[in-house]
Write a protein that holds these residues in place. Structure first.
Motif, PDB file in Angstrom:
ATOM      1  N   ARG A 125      39.052  53.042  26.859  1.00 18.21           N
ATOM      2  CA  ARG A 125      39.048  51.571  26.829  1.00 18.21           C
ATOM      3  C   ARG A 125      37.667  51.047  26.458  1.00 18.21           C
ATOM      4  O   ARG A 125      37.538  50.118  25.656  1.00 18.21           O
ATOM      5  N   ASN A 126      36.620  51.627  27.060  1.00 19.05           N
ATOM      6  CA  ASN A 126      35.268  51.154  26.775  1.00 19.05           C
ATOM      7  C   ASN A 126      34.854  51.446  25.334  1.00 19.05           C
ATOM      8  O   ASN A 126      34.191  50.628  24.705  1.00 19.05           O
ATOM      9  N   GLU A 127      35.258  52.592  24.793  1.00 20.89           N
ATOM     10  CA  GLU A 127      34.958  52.886  23.392  1.00 20.89           C
ATOM     11  C   GLU A 127      35.627  51.862  22.481  1.00 20.89           C
ATOM     12  O   GLU A 127      35.031  51.403  21.504  1.00 20.89           O
ATOM     13  N   ILE A 128      36.861  51.508  22.808  1.00 16.92           N
ATOM     14  CA  ILE A 128      37.576  50.506  22.019  1.00 16.92           C
ATOM     15  C   ILE A 128      36.897  49.150  22.162  1.00 16.92           C
ATOM     16  O   ILE A 128      36.698  48.430  21.175  1.00 16.92           O
ATOM     17  N   ARG A 129      36.529  48.775  23.380  1.00 19.32           N
ATOM     18  CA  ARG A 129      35.834  47.487  23.586  1.00 19.32           C
ATOM     19  C   ARG A 129      34.573  47.415  22.737  1.00 19.32           C
ATOM     20  O   ARG A 129      34.309  46.408  22.084  1.00 19.32           O
ATOM     21  N   LEU A 130      33.782  48.474  22.774  1.00 18.42           N
ATOM     22  CA  LEU A 130      32.541  48.481  22.014  1.00 18.42           C
ATOM     23  C   LEU A 130      32.803  48.437  20.510  1.00 18.42           C
ATOM     24  O   LEU A 130      32.066  47.791  19.767  1.00 18.42           O
ATOM     25  N   ALA A 131      33.872  49.086  20.069  1.00 15.61           N
ATOM     26  CA  ALA A 131      34.211  49.096  18.638  1.00 15.61           C
ATOM     27  C   ALA A 131      34.591  47.718  18.116  1.00 15.61           C
ATOM     28  O   ALA A 131      34.440  47.444  16.922  1.00 15.61           O
ATOM     29  N   VAL A 132      35.070  46.846  19.002  1.00 15.21           N
ATOM     30  CA  VAL A 132      35.458  45.496  18.575  1.00 15.21           C
ATOM     31  C   VAL A 132      34.479  44.442  19.116  1.00 15.21           C
ATOM     32  O   VAL A 132      34.823  43.282  19.272  1.00 15.21           O
ATOM     33  N   ASP A 133      33.260  44.883  19.393  1.00 15.33           N
ATOM     34  CA  ASP A 133      32.170  43.993  19.826  1.00 15.33           C
ATOM     35  C   ASP A 133      32.451  43.254  21.128  1.00 15.33           C
ATOM     36  O   ASP A 133      32.089  42.078  21.274  1.00 15.33           O
ATOM     37  N   ARG A 134      33.126  43.920  22.044  1.00 19.16           N
ATOM     38  CA  ARG A 134      33.334  43.377  23.386  1.00 19.16           C
ATOM     39  C   ARG A 134      32.426  44.153  24.331  1.00 19.16           C
ATOM     40  O   ARG A 134      31.858  45.179  23.974  1.00 19.16           O
ATOM     41  N   TYR A 135      32.305  43.666  25.565  1.00 22.86           N
ATOM     42  CA  TYR A 135      31.429  44.300  26.525  1.00 22.86           C
ATOM     43  C   TYR A 135      32.103  45.457  27.244  1.00 22.86           C
ATOM     44  O   TYR A 135      33.267  45.386  27.608  1.00 22.86           O
ATOM     45  N   GLU A 136      31.324  46.508  27.447  1.00 22.90           N
ATOM     46  CA  GLU A 136      31.786  47.641  28.225  1.00 22.90           C
ATOM     47  C   GLU A 136      31.978  47.196  29.671  1.00 22.90           C
ATOM     48  O   GLU A 136      31.243  46.344  30.166  1.00 22.90           O
ATOM     49  N   ARG A 137      32.974  47.740  30.329  1.00 22.98           N
ATOM     50  CA  ARG A 137      33.263  47.366  31.717  1.00 22.98           C
ATOM     51  C   ARG A 137      32.969  48.561  32.612  1.00 22.98           C
ATOM     52  O   ARG A 137      33.348  49.682  32.300  1.00 22.98           O
ATOM     53  N   ILE A 138      32.315  48.311  33.727  1.00 23.87           N
ATOM     54  CA  ILE A 138      31.997  49.377  34.671  1.00 23.87           C
ATOM     55  C   ILE A 138      33.227  49.739  35.485  1.00 23.87           C
ATOM     56  O   ILE A 138      33.559  50.897  35.664  1.00 23.87           O
ATOM     57  N   GLU A 139      33.938  48.720  35.948  1.00 18.40           N
ATOM     58  CA  GLU A 139      35.127  48.969  36.761  1.00 18.40           C
ATOM     59  C   GLU A 139      36.325  49.268  35.864  1.00 18.40           C
ATOM     60  O   GLU A 139      36.362  48.905  34.703  1.00 18.40           O
ATOM     61  N   SER A 140      37.282  49.953  36.435  1.00 20.55           N
ATOM     62  CA  SER A 140      38.509  50.278  35.702  1.00 20.55           C
ATOM     63  C   SER A 140      39.380  49.035  35.614  1.00 20.55           C
ATOM     64  O   SER A 140      39.774  48.471  36.631  1.00 20.55           O
ATOM     65  N   THR A 141      39.652  48.608  34.416  1.00 10.72           N
ATOM     66  CA  THR A 141      40.475  47.417  34.238  1.00 10.72           C
ATOM     67  C   THR A 141      41.176  47.459  32.879  1.00 10.72           C
ATOM     68  O   THR A 141      40.646  48.015  31.923  1.00 10.72           O
ATOM     69  N   ALA A 142      42.346  46.892  32.829  1.00 11.92           N
ATOM     70  CA  ALA A 142      43.076  46.787  31.563  1.00 11.92           C
ATOM     71  C   ALA A 142      42.376  45.758  30.676  1.00 11.92           C
ATOM     72  O   ALA A 142      41.495  45.023  31.118  1.00 11.92           O
ATOM     73  N   PHE A 143      42.795  45.688  29.426  1.00 13.84           N
ATOM     74  CA  PHE A 143      42.191  44.741  28.492  1.00 13.84           C
ATOM     75  C   PHE A 143      42.569  43.301  28.845  1.00 13.84           C
ATOM     76  O   PHE A 143      43.697  43.016  29.223  1.00 13.84           O
ATOM     77  N   THR A 144      41.606  42.399  28.696  1.00  6.00           N
ATOM     78  CA  THR A 144      41.873  40.977  28.837  1.00  6.00           C
ATOM     79  C   THR A 144      42.563  40.490  27.571  1.00  6.00           C
ATOM     80  O   THR A 144      42.584  41.190  26.551  1.00  6.00           O
ATOM     81  N   LYS A 145      43.099  39.275  27.610  1.00 11.79           N
ATOM     82  CA  LYS A 145      43.713  38.694  26.405  1.00 11.79           C
ATOM     83  C   LYS A 145      42.691  38.589  25.281  1.00 11.79           C
ATOM     84  O   LYS A 145      43.011  38.842  24.117  1.00 11.79           O
ATOM     85  N   GLU A 146      41.464  38.244  25.624  1.00  9.35           N
ATOM     86  CA  GLU A 146      40.427  38.100  24.611  1.00  9.35           C
ATOM     87  C   GLU A 146      40.093  39.441  23.965  1.00  9.35           C
ATOM     88  O   GLU A 146      39.882  39.533  22.763  1.00  9.35           O
TER      89      GLU A 146
END
Length: 94
Positions: free
Chosen positions: A9-30
């Motif tokens: 999830r964090n690799e995907i977030r970073l690939a789309v210019d979103r912030y890495e998350r420390i806690e385990s969480t599903a993707f937000t709508k954004e």
């Protein structure tokens, strides 16, 4: 060593210019909207569709589903889905 769901999830977030998350969480709508944009699935940023629609659209766009029917996705992405998305994003990178 196999990557965890959280690492994917964090690799995907970073690939789309979103912030890495420390806690385990599903993707937000954004975050889902950013992934949609990165894979070429068109969503209205001013009126985001339901998460299930965006998840189905992402999987459809990368070739993992036959259509973007939100009923075909029953919840957050599974590890195999995340691996497919991460691979598609990596392939799209310059």
């Amino acid at each position: 060593m196999a990557r965890t769901v959280d690492e994917l999830r964090n690799e995907i977030r970073l690939a789309v210019d979103r912030y890495e998350r420390i806690e385990s969480t599903a993707f937000t709508k954004e975050s889902l909207a950013a992934i949609c944009d990165a894979v070429g699935y068109d969503v209205d940023a001013n009126d985001l569709p339901p998460k299930s629609q965006m998840r189905a659209g992402i999987l459809w766009t990368i070739g993992d589903l036959d259509d973007d029917d939100p009923d075909s996705v029953d919840g957050p992405f599974r590890k195999a889905d995340l691996e497919s998305i991460e691979g598609a994003l990596r392939d799209e990178s310059p």
